[in-house]
Design a protein around this motif. Structure first.
Motif, PDB file in Angstrom:
ATOM      1  N   LEU A 192       8.309  68.468  43.121  1.00 10.90           N
ATOM      2  CA  LEU A 192       9.315  67.683  42.409  1.00 10.90           C
ATOM      3  C   LEU A 192       9.621  68.306  41.047  1.00 10.90           C
ATOM      4  O   LEU A 192      10.791  68.441  40.653  1.00 10.90           O
ATOM      5  N   ILE A 193       8.571  68.710  40.343  1.00 11.56           N
ATOM      6  CA  ILE A 193       8.741  69.300  39.021  1.00 11.56           C
ATOM      7  C   ILE A 193       9.475  70.638  39.116  1.00 11.56           C
ATOM      8  O   ILE A 193      10.373  70.935  38.316  1.00 11.56           O
ATOM      9  N   ALA A 194       9.116  71.442  40.109  1.00  9.72           N
ATOM     10  CA  ALA A 194       9.782  72.733  40.294  1.00  9.72           C
ATOM     11  C   ALA A 194      11.275  72.539  40.566  1.00  9.72           C
ATOM     12  O   ALA A 194      12.118  73.278  40.030  1.00  9.72           O
TER      13      ALA A 194
ATOM     14  N   ARG B 250      12.959  71.586  37.307  1.00  7.63           N
ATOM     15  CA  ARG B 250      13.106  72.740  36.411  1.00  7.63           C
ATOM     16  C   ARG B 250      14.300  73.590  36.821  1.00  7.63           C
ATOM     17  O   ARG B 250      15.016  74.135  35.974  1.00  7.63           O
ATOM     18  N   ALA B 251      14.523  73.699  38.127  1.00  6.58           N
ATOM     19  CA  ALA B 251      15.646  74.497  38.625  1.00  6.58           C
ATOM     20  C   ALA B 251      16.975  73.786  38.418  1.00  6.58           C
ATOM     21  O   ALA B 251      18.019  74.437  38.301  1.00  6.58           O
ATOM     22  N   ALA B 252      16.941  72.459  38.371  1.00  7.27           N
ATOM     23  CA  ALA B 252      18.170  71.665  38.196  1.00  7.27           C
ATOM     24  C   ALA B 252      17.877  70.559  37.185  1.00  7.27           C
ATOM     25  O   ALA B 252      17.570  69.426  37.566  1.00  7.27           O
TER      26      ALA B 252
ATOM     27  N   VAL C 141      10.030  66.718  32.127  1.00  7.40           N
ATOM     28  CA  VAL C 141      10.004  68.158  32.396  1.00  7.40           C
ATOM     29  C   VAL C 141      10.491  68.920  31.167  1.00  7.40           C
ATOM     30  O   VAL C 141       9.909  69.955  30.788  1.00  7.40           O
ATOM     31  N   ALA C 142      11.538  68.428  30.525  1.00  7.36           N
ATOM     32  CA  ALA C 142      12.043  69.071  29.316  1.00  7.36           C
ATOM     33  C   ALA C 142      11.017  69.004  28.188  1.00  7.36           C
ATOM     34  O   ALA C 142      10.868  69.966  27.412  1.00  7.36           O
TER      35      ALA C 142
END
Length: 349
Positions: free
Chosen positions: A141-143, A146-148, A158-159
């Protein structure tokens, strides 16, 4: 009880526990990076507020009220799916999907994933098929976020991790906490509320005849049979005297919220379920720094869910005896595994 809940010497941080605590299955060292316990419920002081401030804007009373129409849409849609049958399990088919779908939308977690989270909670049956590993799911989910990047709660966290404001362990732990705590208590609140109202025709009639607002009923449900029977573990940072008893440093402490709610010194006729009760200053959402972040949302979910059920299915009744109902084995959340009901089938709203 309020004094104990707010006492800074009784910490939620398991770092203050005696070594023997970490040797049990109740606790693991918080330094373990694989752990999902590095969240605001296990942190105190400045660290707690640093984590809480990041997500608080998504859980204000105004935000919760802004979700009311969406909660109503979900509640109606779920009832649409089973009302023509004349029977349902209100845990599997109503309370659980409603609460989980709502928190998914608030956090920014894919709503279609809601069914997998139950296996991580105390409401999961021992013989149920295991869902995906929480740590693995959260990493994916985190990945993806990070991509979007996004501006939802997961995106904000995440930010914050990318900016160095929180650690990677805190990032995973916070998302896990908000997913689980964000729906587990609401499921129990809805189910316990249905049960209490079905068991008391007088109280049910008060609601049906609009002689008592649903908001008042929710507060009484939380007091009378709330989702949290006990407050989460605390640990004495130093010797602490509570009620004339000295608790040694490092000892685990459990505060019984349900017992406090039945205290005749505080509540008139405490064993009586009374949705017209006034001055209902319960502790069902905690007190002090660790007061439940999601309390406003849980109140909205409970009020909408119960009002919709009893208005659309006015002859709702249990299909089994109360004695046959199976409670969850959790020592914290007071909920049900299932809540089977019957009602007159309806083909439309």
């Amino acid at each position: 009880m309020k004094a104990a809940l707010a006492d800074p010497r009784l910490s939620r941080d398991p770092a203050f526990a005696l070594p023997a605590w970490h040797a049990t299955d109740r606790g693991r060292p918080i330094e373990d990076d694989a752990d999902l316990g590095a969240h605001l419920l296990t942190r105190e002081g400045d660290v707690h507020w640093r984590l809480r401030k990041l997500v608080f804007p998504a859980f204000t009373a105004r935000k919760a009220q802004g979700m009311r129409s969406r909660v109503q849409e979900i509640a109606d849609s779920l009832i649409d799916d089973f009302q023509s049958r004349g029977h349902a399990d209100l845990i599997d088919e109503f309370a659980y999907p409603l609460a989980t779908m709502v928190i998914c939308e608030v956090l920014g977690v894919p709503v279609e994933h809601y069914a997998i989270f139950r296996q991580w909670t105390s409401n999961a049956r021992p013989d149920a098929a295991a869902g995906p590993d929480p740590a693995g799911y959260l990493c994916e989910l985190i990945a993806a976020r990070r991509a979007a990047p996004s501006h939802d709660v997961v995106g904000v966290l995440v930010a914050a991790e990318a900016a160095g404001e929180i650690s990677e362990a805190e990032l995973r732990s916070m998302i896990f906490l908000l997913l689980i705590a964000g729906h587990e208590g609401s499921v129990a609140l809805i189910a316990n509320g249905v049960l209490a109202l079905l068991a008391d025709g007088v109280q049910r009639a008060l609601l049906r005849e609009r002689r008592c607002p649903m908001e008042s009923a929710i507060e009484e449900i939380v007091r009378y049979d709330g989702p949290m029977e006990l407050a989460a573990w605390r640990f004495a940072k130093e010797p602490v005297e509570v009620g004339g008893v000295v608790i040694p440093a490092g000892s685990p402490v459990v505060l019984a919220l349900a017992a406090a709610h039945r205290d005749p010194r505080r509540f008139r006729d405490p064993d009586q379920f009374d949705i017209t009760r006034t001055g209902n200053a319960h502790l069902g959402f905690g007190y002090g720094a660790h007061h439940c972040l999601g309390a406003p949302l849980a109140r909205v979910e409970g009020a909408v869910a119960l009002a919709t059920l009893f208005s659309r299915l006015p002859d709702l009744a249990l299909s089994t005896s109360v004695e046959e109902l199976e409670r969850q084995p959790s020592t914290l959340v007071r909920g049900l595994f299932e809540l089977n009901v019957v009602f007159t089938p309806r083909t439309s709203r």
